[in-house]
Scaffold this active site. Structure first.
Site, PDB file in Angstrom:
ATOM      1  N   TRP A   1       0.475  -5.692   1.729  1.00  0.00           N
ATOM      2  CA  TRP A   1       0.854  -4.293   1.536  1.00  0.00           C
ATOM      3  C   TRP A   1       1.438  -3.904   2.890  1.00  0.00           C
ATOM      4  O   TRP A   1       0.712  -3.737   3.868  1.00  0.00           O
ATOM      5  CB  TRP A   1      -0.378  -3.461   1.205  1.00  0.00           C
TER       6      TRP A   1
ATOM      7  N   ASN B   1      -5.370  -8.665   7.801  1.00  0.00           N
ATOM      8  CA  ASN B   1      -5.392  -7.402   7.068  1.00  0.00           C
ATOM      9  C   ASN B   1      -5.794  -6.337   8.074  1.00  0.00           C
ATOM     10  O   ASN B   1      -6.760  -6.512   8.800  1.00  0.00           O
ATOM     11  CB  ASN B   1      -6.430  -7.511   5.935  1.00  0.00           C
TER      12      ASN B   1
ATOM     13  N   LYS C   1      -4.381  10.789 -11.733  1.00  0.00           N
ATOM     14  CA  LYS C   1      -4.286   9.648 -12.663  1.00  0.00           C
ATOM     15  C   LYS C   1      -2.887   9.590 -13.261  1.00  0.00           C
ATOM     16  O   LYS C   1      -2.301   8.532 -13.395  1.00  0.00           O
ATOM     17  CB  LYS C   1      -5.315   9.761 -13.803  1.00  0.00           C
TER      18      LYS C   1
ATOM     19  N   CYS D   1      -3.796  -5.260   1.652  1.00  0.00           N
ATOM     20  CA  CYS D   1      -3.638  -6.661   1.999  1.00  0.00           C
ATOM     21  C   CYS D   1      -4.885  -7.433   1.554  1.00  0.00           C
ATOM     22  O   CYS D   1      -6.001  -6.968   1.735  1.00  0.00           O
ATOM     23  CB  CYS D   1      -3.430  -6.923   3.486  1.00  0.00           C
TER      24      CYS D   1
HETATM   25  C1  F6R Z   1      -6.978   6.858  -7.089  1.00  0.00           C
HETATM   26  C2  F6R Z   1      -7.774   6.064  -6.183  1.00  0.00           C
HETATM   27  C3  F6R Z   1      -7.789   6.463  -4.751  1.00  0.00           C
HETATM   28  C4  F6R Z   1      -9.183   6.211  -4.130  1.00  0.00           C
HETATM   29  C5  F6R Z   1      -9.128   6.481  -2.636  1.00  0.00           C
HETATM   30  C6  F6R Z   1     -10.468   6.292  -1.984  1.00  0.00           C
HETATM   31  O1  F6R Z   1      -7.038   6.377  -8.391  1.00  0.00           O
HETATM   32  O2  F6R Z   1      -8.373   5.091  -6.559  1.00  0.00           O
HETATM   33  O3  F6R Z   1      -7.408   7.780  -4.583  1.00  0.00           O
HETATM   34  O4  F6R Z   1     -10.107   7.040  -4.752  1.00  0.00           O
HETATM   35  O5  F6R Z   1      -8.193   5.617  -2.044  1.00  0.00           O
HETATM   36  O6  F6R Z   1     -10.912   4.972  -2.116  1.00  0.00           O
HETATM   37  P1  F6R Z   1     -12.425   4.604  -1.881  1.00  0.00           P
HETATM   38  O7  F6R Z   1     -13.232   5.279  -2.942  1.00  0.00           O
HETATM   39  O8  F6R Z   1     -12.478   3.118  -1.973  1.00  0.00           O
HETATM   40  O9  F6R Z   1     -12.796   5.119  -0.517  1.00  0.00           O
END
Ligand code: F6R
Length: 622
Positions: free
Chosen positions: A76, A112, A499, A2
């Protein structure tokens, strides 16, 4: 998860809000909405389902909504389907028909986060005569604010603080009150929210890129604080309603970094920004040719006294942890456990004295990672955050912070932040190894030189992108893809698989190569693609053998290996080579072709690369 924006100033609010939302669309894109006020007139509320352009069309790019103060939201969905009626903003009155104005509502707001006790609060409000039109927890919060506002005849700040005491969960809230034209009231707990000020205008947003174009002067509103925002000014209050000081910070991120800059997608641009992200992050940790963790506050004595390390993170950041464990254990000899933050928070893992808990997070707002950090602190562990977003909650709450310098990452699927995290963890491992005598001075110099050479080598890997584009066109109709590797190659496989699946929607799995034959190999059939990561000398033959086991069952093979391992072409159908480097650091190179493969496969399938379905960039709910 969000996105929230707000604007109050002299210009028409709606176009500015739409522009801000377009930069936050990576946070959610099920539906979107705006509430705009013209002077003291009630707010006009407009909402639309689907991507933001539907809302832009509905409001004639914002021109149809007059007024200089407003709030906006891109959703979201958590509570309630992604419908117009459930889209934000929500109002304290009865929104008679979807898309109608706020009518006689006194409060209108966007949110959010997740309100955990919303059912109980809703029942209370129903008893007091409130009527609900949506299934959302947000409508409950907005109505609860309205309830206190009227019951106690108090001002907006007090009504909001009373609400904050009553709700459980996480929230970033932006609210407008009918009696306070030109003002926006905001509050937060465990969900991100920033406030930017310029001359005669103020901005609210979930994330910095949304307002970079307008101002670099930003307040990071703290947990359990309320802000009263008027044009060019923001005043802050604590939970008691007492005024409190919040420092004004200058954001150093380049505004152009949040633009596509001629690339078709943010993801492709960010893949190409990896040499700079790795270089900048490494440079920030090296002073006079030596790694210096002074800025992170990690003292040599502390490093010497460590008995173990626990890394907690989610998704790709967890994959960085998976890679880092091999490097730290191998170089520094410190035992490492890597935990999914969402699991760690509910485990009763004994925490021996001398344990360092490292939480890795791009956004610094991921709810599970934040909870893991808090659990670690409660259990007495020293905590270190490896974070990209300055001023984020995880960065503020950890004992020590090591910032990655990837700049703003917009594509939902991470690439450059992953690479920046990887080099930061490598530098940490090398420094720990030096301090604990795990490596000689000569080895230290060699490792440092190899790390410094990585940005250039990543650039060389990127030059091979056309071959990957070609190969991706051959696999667009694949049903399943398996990524296999051992050791560090397994860690890279995990990221390559994520990915691929998250943006191409092709089912994929990553397996430790030796594990495949313990069950999963039964899924291999004629033409199944198996991608082997083969960069670790002593594991090369073993993984090739596992790939051959798949080939003899009909698999199509792709291999990623280092320059010089040309014999691999005898066994696999398509090979990608990356430059040689110290084997501890090959993941920084091997991950790049896998990012490109996922990217081009998604493009070939005609998908929305930067905003894959059901996903949001910053997962601020549990
Ligand atoms: C995949 C991706 C997610 C983030 C995960 C953690 O491409 O981006 O798997 O790595 O949601 O997010 P952060 O690093 O912001 O805690």
């Amino acid at each position: 998860m969000c996105g929230i924006v707000g604007y109050t100033g002299r210009d028409q609010a709606a176009p500015i809000l739409l522009d801000g939302l377009s930069r936050l669309e990576y946070r959610g894109y099920d539906s979107a909405g705006l509430a705009v006020r013209d002077g003291s007139a009630p707010a006009e509320v407009v909402k639309a389902t689907g991507k933001l352009f539907h809302l832009a069309d509905k409001t004639d790019q914002g021109r149809a909504l007059r007024g200089q103060c407003g709030i906006g939201h891109t959703r979201w969905a958590t509570h309630g389907d992604p419908t117009v009626i459930n889209a934000h903003p929500h109002v304290s009155g009865n929104l008679a028909a979807p898309g109608s104005g706020a009518g006689d509502s006194d409060v209108v707001g966007v949110h959010n986060g997740i309100i955990e006790n919303f059912t109980e609060l809703k029942e209370k409000l129903l008893r007091h005569g409130y009527v609900f039109y949506s299934d959302t927890d947000t409508e409950v919060v907005v109505k609860l604010v309205d309830y206190y506002y009227k019951k106690y005849r108090i001002g907006p700040v007090d009504a909001i603080t009373r609400t904050m005491v009553r709700v459980r969960g996480s929230y970033a809230l932006a609210l407008m009150f009918r009696d306070f034209p030109g003002e926006i009231f905001a509050a937060r707990k465990d969900s991100p929210l920033i406030i930017g000020t310029a001359e005669d205008a103020s901005y609210l947003a979930s994330d910095v890129p949304a307002i970079l174009k307008y101002t670099r002067s930003v307040y990071y509103i703290d947990n359990l604080q309320v802000a009263r925002v008027s044009p060019g000014q923001a005043v802050f209050f604590d939970l008691n309603g007492d005024e409190t000081a919040v420092p004004l910070t200058e954001v150093t991120w380049d505004a152009a970094a949040a633009e596509k800059d001629g690339f078709e997608h943010f993801m492709l641009k960010e893949i190409h920004e990896q040499p700079a992200a790795v270089r900048d992050t490494l440079n920030s940790l090296v002073k006079d040719g030596r790694i210096d963790l002074g800025a992170a506050g990690l003292a040599e004595d502390t490093i010497r006294s460590l008995t173990g390390i626990v890394i907690a993170a989610c998704g790709s950041a967890w994959h960085v942890g998976m890679a880092a464990q091999y490097v730290i254990e191998d170089l520094a000899g410190i035992p490492v456990r890597v935990e999914l933050a969402s699991e760690f928070r509910y485990r009763s893992m004994p925490m021996a004295a001398g344990t360092l808990v490292i939480v890795i997070s791009q956004s610094g707002e991921t709810a599970d990672s934040l909870a893991a950090l808090r659990v670690a602190k409660e259990r007495g562990a020293l905590t270190l955050a490896v974070v990209n977003v300055v001023g984020s909650t995880i960065a503020r709450e950890a004992d020590l912070v090591l910032y990655t310098l990837a700049g703003p990452e917009i594509a939902v699927a991470t690439t450059k932040a992953y690479s920046a995290q990887l080099i930061a963890m490598d530098a940490l491992a090398v420094e720990m190894a030096r301090v604990r005598g795990g490596i000689t001075g000569e080895q230290y110099d060699h490792l440092l030189a190899e790390m410094a050479a990585l940005p250039d080598k990543i650039r060389r890997v990127l030059e091979d992108k056309e071959r990957l584009q070609w190969f991706s066109s051959k696999i667009v109709n694949a049903h399943d893809i398996f990524f296999i590797g051992r050791g560090l190659d397994y860690a890279v496989s995990l990221e390559g698989s994520l990915k691929m699946k998250e943006i191409s929607y092709i089912h994929s799995e990553a397996y430790a190569a030796g594990e495949l034959k313990h069950g999963t190999i039964s899924l291999i059939e004629q033409g199944t693609l198996v991608i082997g990561v083969l960069t670790q000398g002593k594991l090369f033959e073993k993984t090739v053998s596992n790939m051959m086991e798949c080939k003899s069952r009909g698999a199509n093979l792709m291999g990623i290996t280092v320059n010089g391992n040309f014999a691999v072409e005898d066994s696999v159908n398509f090979t990608v080579y990356v430059p040689r480097t110290d084997e501890h650091f090959v993941p920084s190179l091997a991950v790049v072709p896998l990012q490109l493969l996922g990217y081009y496969t998604s493009v070939s399938r005609g998908l929305d690369v930067d905003k894959p379905r059901n996903l949001a960039k910053s997962v601020t709910v549990e």
